[in-house]
Enzyme design. Structure first.
Site, PDB file in Angstrom:
ATOM      1  N   GLU A  30     173.220 107.789  80.446  1.00 13.20           N
ATOM      2  CA  GLU A  30     174.637 107.262  80.984  1.00 13.20           C
ATOM      3  C   GLU A  30     175.149 106.339  79.660  1.00 13.20           C
ATOM      4  O   GLU A  30     174.699 105.426  79.194  1.00 13.20           O
ATOM      5  CB  GLU A  30     174.392 106.169  82.173  1.00 13.20           C
ATOM      6  N   SER A 234     152.521  90.141  85.266  1.00 16.05           N
ATOM      7  CA  SER A 234     151.040  90.573  85.772  1.00 16.05           C
ATOM      8  C   SER A 234     150.595  91.705  84.899  1.00 16.05           C
ATOM      9  O   SER A 234     151.257  92.846  84.815  1.00 16.05           O
ATOM     10  CB  SER A 234     150.977  90.767  87.002  1.00 16.05           C
ATOM     11  N   LYS A 283     147.669  83.605  98.594  1.00 16.28           N
ATOM     12  CA  LYS A 283     146.647  83.946  99.223  1.00 16.28           C
ATOM     13  C   LYS A 283     146.042  83.435 100.583  1.00 16.28           C
ATOM     14  O   LYS A 283     145.255  84.058 101.074  1.00 16.28           O
ATOM     15  CB  LYS A 283     145.512  83.466  98.032  1.00 16.28           C
ATOM     16  N   ASP A 319     137.408  87.794  94.777  1.00 14.83           N
ATOM     17  CA  ASP A 319     137.191  86.916  93.735  1.00 14.83           C
ATOM     18  C   ASP A 319     135.859  86.616  93.590  1.00 14.83           C
ATOM     19  O   ASP A 319     135.200  86.214  92.645  1.00 14.83           O
ATOM     20  CB  ASP A 319     138.289  85.565  93.958  1.00 14.83           C
ATOM     21  N   ALA A 343     139.729  72.022  91.729  1.00  7.12           N
ATOM     22  CA  ALA A 343     139.729  71.983  93.283  1.00  7.12           C
ATOM     23  C   ALA A 343     140.860  73.000  94.023  1.00  7.12           C
ATOM     24  O   ALA A 343     140.999  72.686  95.149  1.00  7.12           O
ATOM     25  CB  ALA A 343     140.079  70.734  93.701  1.00  7.12           C
ATOM     26  N   ASN A 365     136.655  67.241  89.831  1.00 12.05           N
ATOM     27  CA  ASN A 365     138.087  67.377  89.879  1.00 12.05           C
ATOM     28  C   ASN A 365     139.100  66.233  89.303  1.00 12.05           C
ATOM     29  O   ASN A 365     138.802  65.202  89.574  1.00 12.05           O
ATOM     30  CB  ASN A 365     138.747  67.664  91.098  1.00 12.05           C
ATOM     31  N   MET A 404     145.104  77.497  79.922  1.00 14.79           N
ATOM     32  CA  MET A 404     145.831  78.806  80.406  1.00 14.79           C
ATOM     33  C   MET A 404     147.225  78.967  79.592  1.00 14.79           C
ATOM     34  O   MET A 404     147.639  77.770  79.493  1.00 14.79           O
ATOM     35  CB  MET A 404     146.221  78.717  81.881  1.00 14.79           C
ATOM     36  N   GLY A 450     137.323  84.669  81.260  1.00 12.59           N
ATOM     37  CA  GLY A 450     137.914  84.979  82.643  1.00 12.59           C
ATOM     38  C   GLY A 450     138.257  86.590  82.743  1.00 12.59           C
ATOM     39  O   GLY A 450     138.262  86.794  83.719  1.00 12.59           O
ATOM     40  N   GLN A 457     137.374  91.703  89.614  1.00  9.33           N
ATOM     41  CA  GLN A 457     137.978  91.569  91.203  1.00  9.33           C
ATOM     42  C   GLN A 457     138.888  92.881  91.263  1.00  9.33           C
ATOM     43  O   GLN A 457     139.051  93.194  92.386  1.00  9.33           O
ATOM     44  CB  GLN A 457     138.518  90.247  91.219  1.00  9.33           C
TER      45      GLN A 457
HETATM   46  P1  ATR Z   1     144.545  77.581  91.740  1.00  4.86           P
HETATM   47  O1  ATR Z   1     144.700  77.975  93.181  1.00  4.86           O
HETATM   48  O2  ATR Z   1     144.636  78.944  90.793  1.00  4.86           O
HETATM   49  O3  ATR Z   1     142.996  77.122  91.566  1.00  4.86           O
HETATM   50  P2  ATR Z   1     145.721  74.857  91.800  1.00  4.86           P
HETATM   51  O4  ATR Z   1     145.479  74.891  93.308  1.00  4.86           O
HETATM   52  O5  ATR Z   1     147.133  74.836  91.407  1.00  4.86           O
HETATM   53  O6  ATR Z   1     145.613  76.477  91.289  1.00  4.86           O
HETATM   54  O7  ATR Z   1     144.687  74.186  91.182  1.00  4.86           O
HETATM   55  C1  ATR Z   1     144.594  73.884  89.793  1.00  4.86           C
HETATM   56  C2  ATR Z   1     143.391  73.250  89.521  1.00  4.86           C
HETATM   57  O8  ATR Z   1     143.245  72.849  88.061  1.00  4.86           O
HETATM   58  C3  ATR Z   1     143.462  71.679  90.295  1.00  4.86           C
HETATM   59  O9  ATR Z   1     142.133  71.411  90.577  1.00  4.86           O
HETATM   60  C4  ATR Z   1     144.074  70.609  89.107  1.00  4.86           C
HETATM   61  O10 ATR Z   1     143.659  69.593  89.244  1.00  4.86           O
HETATM   62  P3  ATR Z   1     144.387  68.511  90.199  1.00  4.86           P
HETATM   63  O11 ATR Z   1     143.922  68.640  91.580  1.00  4.86           O
HETATM   64  O12 ATR Z   1     143.981  67.088  89.530  1.00  4.86           O
HETATM   65  O13 ATR Z   1     145.842  68.953  89.990  1.00  4.86           O
HETATM   66  C5  ATR Z   1     143.178  71.476  87.915  1.00  4.86           C
HETATM   67  N1  ATR Z   1     144.015  71.077  86.607  1.00  4.86           N
HETATM   68  C6  ATR Z   1     145.197  71.755  86.253  1.00  4.86           C
HETATM   69  N2  ATR Z   1     145.669  71.380  84.966  1.00  4.86           N
HETATM   70  C7  ATR Z   1     144.447  70.665  84.624  1.00  4.86           C
HETATM   71  C8  ATR Z   1     144.207  69.725  83.307  1.00  4.86           C
HETATM   72  N3  ATR Z   1     145.194  69.742  82.279  1.00  4.86           N
HETATM   73  N4  ATR Z   1     143.042  68.893  83.412  1.00  4.86           N
HETATM   74  C9  ATR Z   1     142.229  69.198  84.442  1.00  4.86           C
HETATM   75  N5  ATR Z   1     142.292  69.846  85.552  1.00  4.86           N
HETATM   76  C10 ATR Z   1     143.428  70.675  85.596  1.00  4.86           C
END
Ligand code: ATR
Length: 486
Positions: A30, A234, A283, A319, A343, A365, A404, A450, A457
């Site tokens: 095109e 992704s 999820k 997972d 967490a 955490n 990450m 990872g 998975q």
């Molecule tokens: P996912 O479902 O992918 O695990 P999430 O629910 O956003 O993602 O959780 C991210 C996790 O990484 C949490 O435990 C977060 O800690 P908080 O509960 O205090 O937010 C943790 N996290 C993210 N960045 C962090 C950092 N720089 N140092 C330590 N923990 C971190």
């Protein structure tokens, strides 16, 4: 099946040289003549290397041409005179004039709507009252309910024996572009490589041919995909489509950018899809859209996979197993002690997996309260990240997002807190080697990245949909290769 590359260039010369460099797999080109500043129609068409669609999109249809209706008529007649194979023309022009002068060419009557999907049945009805060879409707698809209407339009056009191009624009419309031709769309458009898409949501030629393998899609193709938000970067589409290719399976895996699950599942059913990968943030919410839930997914409280079994959607969580497999290849887990950092959802799957394998878990955490809630729900011990040096453990797992991409200089814990001789398993896969892993290695820890969990998975998902297991080594090489390019 026709693939049309939409070319945009500032000058006639550049446009021709870009046409020259297109691969032979292209069926049509095109020419977006409205974007060419020094438009020379005879030169463009005499030197064309492919069959050409001549398009001079005016401002009011989302293009750049500012000339009068008379000028547009003249330019199109000139394009016919010099051998354009197709004219793409809008409804405010005299289509009869082109029909009378078209010789071998074919006339595409096109309609665009960048704001919304109109009533497509009515839109086509209006258009077919004007004779043309092909009818093109491209409109913004705001929701997957709109996207379903595009597929319905193709079905109606097939029954009415009309040539139609039906495209939902925007991120949600990708599936109309990839699946359209197999469902009767006269052609689909591809962008050149790089940042040159001529319409929102347009895939590149390479993606169409080599990621989605559009030439192999037909009515028997098993459709699966990924739902999440965002899904743009992704690696899963490449991974699963390559796995299908490797195993010789007729399967296509597409990414779906999903905000609301309800309209998406209407499309899922309409297309007769057989499975899904489910990623953030769906999820947990996806549990409301499955008919059955695998016990493991139920224990985690989240599903990362949907597979259709006997017409029912079943939720799974790969997972857990994807986390365990590479780990158990590295060490015997029975009687081990592990510390899990984080967490969120990833931490939850890791804790459930470890407990299944007989590992005692302490959860740490950053936000203590959140860690305590998860630990209590799953029956794990809980602590504060500062307590790490005082703990005795064999395995440390990073299930946080620290480190990450793009936060590659972050680590969830200070290097001094790392205990030599333990195994550090970082669930972050981009980058494949995180700061935490580099520091752990320098402290004399064993490390596991990872990418392993990611490919395991995915392989397990693929097996749930197809009954066949793709080779993990191949998937790993693919992921590392792609991440290396980024
Ligand atoms: P996912 O479902 O992918 O695990 P999430 O629910 O956003 O993602 O959780 C991210 C996790 O990484 C949490 O435990 C977060 O800690 P908080 O509960 O205090 O937010 C943790 N996290 C993210 N960045 C962090 C950092 N720089 N140092 C330590 N923990 C971190």
């Amino acid at each position: 099946m026709r693939i049309c590359v939409s070319l945009r260039a500032d000058t006639t010369h550049e446009l021709l040289s870009r046409m020259e460099s297109l691969p032979r797999e292209v069926d049509l080109v095109e020419i977006r003549a409205d974007l060419v500043r020094d438009l020379n129609i005879p030169s463009l068409l005499k030197n064309k290397k492919f069959p050409v669609i001549f398009t001079l999109r005016p401002l009011h249809e989302g293009g750049h041409f500012e000339g009068s209706v008379e000028k547009r008529h003249r330019a199109h007649l000139e394009a016919l005179e010099y051998g354009a194979d197709y004219l793409d023309v809008e409804g405010d022009l005299d289509l009869g004039l082109f029909q009378r002068n078209k010789r071998q060419a074919r006339i595409i009557y096109s309609y665009h709507n960048f704001e919304k999907t109109p009533d497509l049945r009515r839109q086509l009805q209006i258009m077919v009252s004007t004779p043309a060879d092909i009818y093109k409707i491209a409109a913004f698809g705001a929701s997957y309910a709109d996207v379903v209407e595009f597929f319905e339009l193709l079905e109606r056009a097939r029954q009415a024996k009309k040539n139609v191009i039906a495209i939902a624009m925007g991120a949600k419309g990708l599936c109309t572009r990839v699946l359209g031709p197999a469902r009767g769309s006269f052609l689909t458009y591809a962008a050149e490589e790089g940042d040159r898409a001529t319409a929102p949501g347009q895939p590149t030629l390479r993606e169409l041919l080599h990621v989605y393998r559009i030439r192999y899609i037909d009515s028997a193709t098993t459709l699966v995909g990924l739902i999440g938000n965002p899904v743009g970067h992704s690696l899963s589409p490449l991974l699963h489509n390559r796995a299908a290719q490797h195993l010789g399976l007729n399967l296509c895996y597409l990414p779906f950018s999903v905000e609301e699950l309800e309209p998406f599942f209407r499309l899922f059913d309409y297309l007769g899809m057989k499975g899904l990968s489910v990623t953030l943030p769906h999820k947990q919410a996806v549990l409301a859209y499955v008919d059955e839930l695998d016990p493991l997914a139920s224990r985690v409280g989240a599903a990362n996979t949907v597979a259709v079994r006997d017409g029912k959607r079943v939720g799974y969580n790969t997972d857990v197993e994807g986390f365990l497999r590479p780990l158990s290849e590295r060490m015997s887990l029975e009687g081990c002690r592990a510390v899990v950092l984080g967490a969120g959802g990833v931490a939850r799957a890791a804790v459930v997996a470890l407990q299944q394998a007989g590992v005692a878990v302490t959860l740490l955490n950053r936000t203590f309260r959140r860690g305590r809630e998860l630990a209590q729900a799953l029956g794990a011990d809980v602590g504060d990240p500062e307590q790490l040096p005082g703990l005795s453990y064999d395995l440390l797992i990073n299930a946080t997002s620290a480190g990450m991409h793009p936060q590659v200089n972050e680590s969830p814990i200070p290097v001094r807190d790392l205990c030599p001789g333990t195994l550090v398993y970082d669930l972050v896969y981009n980058p494949p080697e995180t700061l935490l892993l580099r520091e752990a290695r320098s402290r004399g820890c064993a490390v596991l990245g990872g990418v392993e969990m990611f490919v395991h998975q995915a392989a397990l998902q693929f097996e749930l949909w197809t009954g066949q297991r793709p080779p993990v080594e191949m998937l790993r090489d693919l992921v590392l290769d792609e991440l290396g390019k980024a």
